[in-house]
Design a protein around this motif. Structure first.
Motif, PDB file in Angstrom:
ATOM      1  N   ARG A  41      41.305  58.721  47.709  1.00 44.78           N
ATOM      2  CA  ARG A  41      40.502  57.818  46.996  1.00 44.78           C
ATOM      3  C   ARG A  41      40.769  56.253  47.630  1.00 44.78           C
ATOM      4  NH1 ARG A  41      42.694  57.443  41.670  1.00 44.78           N
ATOM      5  NH2 ARG A  41      43.424  55.398  42.021  1.00 44.78           N
ATOM      6  N   THR A  44      38.657  56.533  50.880  1.00 47.14           N
ATOM      7  CA  THR A  44      37.246  56.549  50.404  1.00 47.14           C
ATOM      8  C   THR A  44      36.898  55.124  50.152  1.00 47.14           C
ATOM      9  OG1 THR A  44      37.572  58.472  49.564  1.00 47.14           O
ATOM     10  CG2 THR A  44      35.438  57.455  49.225  1.00 47.14           C
ATOM     11  N   THR A  45      37.796  54.240  49.599  1.00 43.94           N
ATOM     12  CA  THR A  45      37.480  52.845  49.313  1.00 43.94           C
ATOM     13  C   THR A  45      37.460  52.258  50.707  1.00 43.94           C
ATOM     14  OG1 THR A  45      38.692  53.249  47.349  1.00 43.94           O
ATOM     15  CG2 THR A  45      38.060  51.185  47.614  1.00 43.94           C
ATOM     16  N   MET A  48      34.309  52.842  52.209  1.00 50.48           N
ATOM     17  CA  MET A  48      32.943  52.151  51.577  1.00 50.48           C
ATOM     18  C   MET A  48      33.081  50.439  51.900  1.00 50.48           C
ATOM     19  SD  MET A  48      32.700  51.663  47.552  1.00 50.48           S
ATOM     20  CE  MET A  48      33.360  50.124  47.372  1.00 50.48           C
ATOM     21  N   TYR A  49      34.105  50.067  51.835  1.00 53.69           N
ATOM     22  CA  TYR A  49      34.267  48.485  52.316  1.00 53.69           C
ATOM     23  C   TYR A  49      33.739  48.220  53.809  1.00 53.69           C
ATOM     24  CZ  TYR A  49      35.658  46.511  47.770  1.00 53.69           C
ATOM     25  OH  TYR A  49      35.420  45.935  46.669  1.00 53.69           O
ATOM     26  N   TYR A 166      34.246  61.584  50.434  1.00 53.83           N
ATOM     27  CA  TYR A 166      34.973  60.919  51.600  1.00 53.83           C
ATOM     28  C   TYR A 166      34.151  61.079  52.603  1.00 53.83           C
ATOM     29  CZ  TYR A 166      38.799  60.969  54.844  1.00 53.83           C
ATOM     30  OH  TYR A 166      39.790  60.671  55.730  1.00 53.83           O
ATOM     31  N   TRP A 231      28.515  55.071  46.086  1.00 52.85           N
ATOM     32  CA  TRP A 231      29.573  54.583  45.165  1.00 52.85           C
ATOM     33  C   TRP A 231      29.200  54.977  43.827  1.00 52.85           C
ATOM     34  CZ3 TRP A 231      28.593  50.713  41.440  1.00 52.85           C
ATOM     35  CH2 TRP A 231      29.931  50.284  40.571  1.00 52.85           C
ATOM     36  N   TRP A 234      30.029  58.587  43.210  1.00 56.73           N
ATOM     37  CA  TRP A 234      31.395  58.860  43.250  1.00 56.73           C
ATOM     38  C   TRP A 234      31.762  58.325  41.847  1.00 56.73           C
ATOM     39  CZ3 TRP A 234      35.127  55.115  45.999  1.00 56.73           C
ATOM     40  CH2 TRP A 234      36.249  55.755  45.901  1.00 56.73           C
ATOM     41  N   GLU A 275      42.193  46.397  52.431  1.00 58.80           N
ATOM     42  CA  GLU A 275      42.319  47.214  51.421  1.00 58.80           C
ATOM     43  C   GLU A 275      43.835  47.965  51.375  1.00 58.80           C
ATOM     44  OE1 GLU A 275      39.871  47.439  49.446  1.00 58.80           O
ATOM     45  OE2 GLU A 275      40.962  48.811  48.242  1.00 58.80           O
ATOM     46  N   THR A 279      45.885  47.382  48.219  1.00 55.80           N
ATOM     47  CA  THR A 279      46.191  48.626  47.320  1.00 55.80           C
ATOM     48  C   THR A 279      47.623  48.223  47.056  1.00 55.80           C
ATOM     49  OG1 THR A 279      44.586  49.726  48.460  1.00 55.80           O
ATOM     50  CG2 THR A 279      46.570  50.959  47.510  1.00 55.80           C
TER      51      THR A 279
END
Lengths: 326, 290
Positions: A41, A44-45, A48-49, A166, A231, A234, A275, A279
């Motif tokens: 996860r 994947t984020t 995305m960013y 992903y 997104w 998802w 990111e 996190t």
């Protein structure tokens, strides 16, 4: 550092770069075999960013137009794919709809807005972002309005589905990065940078500046809309406030600054670093993560306004000159 | 009812005007779009709420307190952070002030929780009737104070030495330095004054609107539109544009429904940018070249 790169040296460096890029892509593509759900996860984020930031790079880094509210296309992409899937379209078709709709909006809104310069353009995009939230609420109907829009659930079980998402996000990051690299080698890429460095001069050189800017923004919006479309699938439930969250755009902006504007790999590096940092912050400061993120923004802008590569290089140079190498 | 809507719009318009003056001045003088401006408004409201709730102070009496506190905060942020950012890139200020806003909102959420609070002064419920229109006393007070503060700030710029120095720096940074003005000190002064006006706005707004961490952001669209409509860096423009914006919002709510207010505001914004980008009272300030 002082040796100027000879043509063959530059070519060798480019070859090395693309070799690393290819290896990195393969490693990341195979990673789901070894990763647990948490890291799947997180990554994947990150992808995305990185995709959103690469989209921002096209209009901000290459063209010099500070689209501060670019996250609006993330929302449009999310809603286009959400509405398409609610109407029964399969996921790939919904993604095409997300890219096409976002690019279309940028193309239409771009004609008046891209005539504005500097700050005016920046706040016009912020206003666009704020207005889009109200617009979706007003349209209601098929968008679900203020209540939000649940997307149809996939037939795949969660494990394979998340791995598929992903991979799609990874593809978005890789393809958008390749696209930026490709644009940079084309006359279109030179036109964009000419506009960034002196718009009037670019016009004098025979570039149709408005059409070029609108095309750049449409590409930027398409990339951003792709990330939004994936997104939405998802997350399976979207609402105006989360899809058009201005913080998405600001985060991408930070990643762009951190990685280096107008570079090919900068947005990807920036996305990975920021990111992972946030996190960690999220886990460590559940209550105050916004405070920490805000302070992080201020510190990055103070310490590395030209990106971490430049900041690191000047740090190394200062260290070398202080310790008298040669 | 139309007259009632018009009166309400005008009364709110005064508050919108004062909410914008600081933002517009900061933009006009140093070219910084201060997204933390709405955070100052929110903090001003919480200062008034705190003094009202825990010390029983009348909301109006707390205006000077929130103005002084916000002046200090605005001045300090300018000296410690924004003056350094301006040296590298003006557009970075957007990102930095967004970060500052995040810190403010989150800090208040932690300190006061996100519960909605309210400031109920003794005269909160009373209103006077003029030609069949009900005018709530608090709204009248807020509008009156807004216009008074706006005029006072206008006079400060025109008739004091410090005000003249701010205007000179806005017109030409280089030449004002040659005249012995330290631009970074003037920037700090401008930022402090802008934040003080935002603090006063917050104190006044706390009497009209629910007090919560996100309340500042609700002013954001209004502040953008009024700044551009009035002309960047123009105090008189802000006041006039504030009333225009209040009227347009009220009429949009009356004729189209409350949900269309934001969209009409955005339409007005685009219209001004397309037809008269310098605004009603705009001049070529430093911020315009950025």
């Amino acid at each position: 550092m002082s040796a100027p790169a000879s043509p063959s040296g530059a070519r060798r460096r480019a070859l090395l770069f693309w070799a690393f890029f290819a290896i990195g892509t393969v490693v990341l593509a195979l990673a789901p075999l070894a990763l647990n759900n948490y890291w799947l996860r997180v990554l994947t984020t990150v992808f995305m960013y990185a995709t959103v930031t690469q989209g921002l790079n096209v209009i901000v880094g290459l063209t010099g137009y500070h689209a501060f509210g670019n996250a609006v296309f993330f929302g449009f992409g999310a809603y286009a794919s959400g509405v398409a899937m609610t109407l029964g379209a399969p996921f790939p078709v919904a993604l095409v709809a997300a890219v096409a709709f976002s690019a279309l909006v940028a193309g239409i809104v771009g004609w008046p807005i891209l005539r504005l310069r500097g700050h005016y353009f920046a706040i016009a995009t912020v206003a666009l972002n704020l207005a889009a939230i109200q617009l979706v609420i007003q349209v209601g109907g098929v968008t679900g309005g203020a209540e939000g829009l649940p997307l149809p659930l996939s037939d795949l079980p969660p494990g394979p589905l998340y791995r598929a998402i992903y991979l799609v996000m990874l593809a978005g990051m890789v393809v958008s990065t390749l696209l930026v690299a490709f644009i940079l080698t084309r006359p279109f890429g030179y036109a964009l940078r000419a506009i960034r460095d002196g718009e009037r001069a670019a016009g004098v050189m025979g570039i149709d500046t408005t059409a070029t800017k609108v095309a750049a923004w449409a590409i930027s919006a398409g990339i951003t809309g792709f990330a939004g479309g994936v997104w939405a699938y998802w997350i399976t439930f979207i609402e105006p406030a989360s899809a058009f969250d201005p913080a998405i755009g600001v985060k991408a902006y930070m990643m762009l600054i951190l990685g280096g504007m107008g570079t090919v790999i900068g947005p990807v590096l920036g996305a990975f670093v920021l990111e992972f940092l946030s996190t960690l912050v999220w886990g460590g400061f559940l209550q105050a993560h916004q405070i920490v993120f805000g302070v992080l923004i201020v510190v990055i802008c103070l310490v590395a306004p030209n990106g971490m590569l430049v900041a690191g290089r000047s740090l190394i140079q200062r260290w070398r000159s202080r310790h008298g190498a040669a | 009812m139309l007259w009632q809507a018009t009166a309400n719009g005008l009364l709110l318009g005064g508050l919108y005007g004062i909410a914008t003056i600081g933002f517009s001045m900061v933009w006009g003088v140093m070219g910084v779009i201060n997204l933390a401006h709405t955070g100052f408004i929110m903090l001003g409201a919480y200062i008034t709420y705190g003094l009202f709730r825990f010390a029983g102070l009348d909301p109006i009496a707390s205006i000077p307190v929130s103005m002084i506190a916000m002046f200090a905060l605005g001045y300090a942020l300018q000296v410690l952070v924004l003056n350094r950012i301006i040296r590298t890139s003006l557009l970075l200020s957007l990102v930095v002030t967004f970060g500052i806003e995040l810190v403010m909102v989150d800090a208040v959420s932690i300190a006061f929780t996100s519960d909605v609070r309210s400031v109920n002064s003794s005269y909160a419920a009373s209103s006077i009737e003029v030609f069949g229109i009900l005018v709530p006393v608090v709204r009248l007070i807020a509008a009156g104070f807004s216009v008074t503060l706006g005029i006072a700030f206008f006079a400060f710029l025109r008739f004091t030495r410090a005000g003249q120095m701010i205007l000179a720096t806005a017109l030409d940074r280089e030449v004002s330095s040659l005249m012995g003005i330290n631009p970074e000190r003037i920037y700090a002064l401008t930022a402090g004054a802008g934040a003080a006006l935002a603090g006063a706005t917050g104190s006044l707004a706390s009497m009209l609107f629910p007090v919560m961490p996100g309340m500042g952001v609700t002013f954001l669209s209004a502040v953008f539109v009024i700044t551009v409509l009035g002309g960047i860096g123009s105090v008189e423009g802000c006041i006039v544009a504030g009333f225009i914006y209040g009227l347009v919002q009220a009429w949009a709510g009356y004729f189209l429904g409350a949900n269309y207010q934001e969209i009409v505001g955005f339409g007005l914004f685009l219209l001004v940018l397309a037809l008269r980008p310098q605004g009603l009272f705009g001049r070529a300030f430093f911020g315009e070249h950025a």
